[in-house]
Design a protein around this motif. Structure first.
Motif, mmCIF file in Angstrom:
data_model
loop_
_atom_site.group_PDB
_atom_site.id
_atom_site.type_symbol
_atom_site.label_atom_id
_atom_site.label_comp_id
_atom_site.label_asym_id
_atom_site.label_seq_id
_atom_site.Cartn_x
_atom_site.Cartn_y
_atom_site.Cartn_z
ATOM 1 N N ALA A 1 39.518 34.497 44.725
ATOM 2 C CA ALA A 1 38.731 34.328 43.507
ATOM 3 C C ALA A 1 38.623 32.847 43.163
ATOM 4 N N GLY A 2 37.404 32.406 42.920
ATOM 5 C CA GLY A 2 37.176 31.004 42.574
ATOM 6 C C GLY A 2 37.006 30.777 41.092
ATOM 7 N N VAL A 3 36.937 31.875 40.337
ATOM 8 C CA VAL A 3 36.761 31.815 38.889
ATOM 9 C C VAL A 3 37.578 32.947 38.262
ATOM 10 N N PRO A 4 37.853 32.867 36.976
ATOM 11 C CA PRO A 4 38.688 33.887 36.338
ATOM 12 C C PRO A 4 38.163 35.322 36.462
ATOM 13 N N SER A 5 36.854 35.502 36.614
ATOM 14 C CA SER A 5 36.297 36.854 36.729
ATOM 15 C C SER A 5 36.672 37.533 38.037
ATOM 16 N N GLY A 6 37.194 36.776 39.005
ATOM 17 C CA GLY A 6 37.567 37.348 40.297
ATOM 18 C C GLY A 6 36.505 37.196 41.369
ATOM 19 N N THR A 7 35.371 36.588 41.040
ATOM 20 C CA THR A 7 34.292 36.427 42.016
ATOM 21 C C THR A 7 34.761 35.572 43.179
#
Length: 168
Positions: free
Chosen positions: A52-58
């Motif tokens: 994950a590259g961002v907090p949303s898990g994307t």
């Protein structure tokens, strides 16, 4: 976060110069975005490609995995019951596997589109749900340009964060 150096930068590929007809323009831009998206994932290193590259898990691999399902749903009539689950590739799926499946879905979608002469006609796909008819070819192309373009922008950022790779 890596610092991008000149050796990590790819040459940028400008948008396509397509024919003057609406179909050629829409399909040209969609194919351009599809190729950009696959190129962004190809060669990305494990395990970062699925981290994950961002907090949303994307994550980068998940974006392409998701777009495979979107292509198959829109143009081939596949039913998706859990869209959120499409954002995660299976642990045993490597980059080459996901890219190959995406390209195969795009190829099959283009075969369907090759038979479409009327942008106002419904996408000729099996009806998954009779109460929900297929959208027009024009709407499907516009939606896929929007969907693929949005995720290609996400992929640009994620890939640059992974190894500094930039460009379309």
């Amino acid at each position: 976060m890596p610092t991008a150096s000149r050796r990590h930068r790819r040459g940028d590929t400008p948008p396509p110069r397509t024919g003057s007809g609406e179909t050629e323009v829409l399909r040209g831009f969609l194919d351009y975005l599809r190729a950009s998206m696959a190129a962004k994932v190809e060669g990305a290193p494990e395990p970062q490609v699925r981290t994950a590259g961002v907090p949303s898990g994307t994550n980068l691999l998940g974006l392409l995995h998701h777009l495979t399902f979107v292509e198959r749903s829109m143009f081939l009539g596949d039913e998706v019951t859990d869209w959120q689950a499409t954002f995660q590739a299976a642990p045993e799926d490597g980059v080459a596997d996901v890219v190959a499946r995406y390209r195969e879905a795009v190829e099959r979608a283009n075969e369907v589109l090759d038979g479409c002469d009327d942008l106002g006609a419904p996408v000729p796909r099996p009806r998954v749900r009779p109460e929900r008819p297929a959208p027009s070819v024009r709407w499907a192309l516009a939606h896929m340009i929007e969907e693929t373009g949005r995720h290609a922008g996400h992929a640009d950022i994620l890939r640059e964060r992974i190894d500094g790779e930039t460009g379309r």
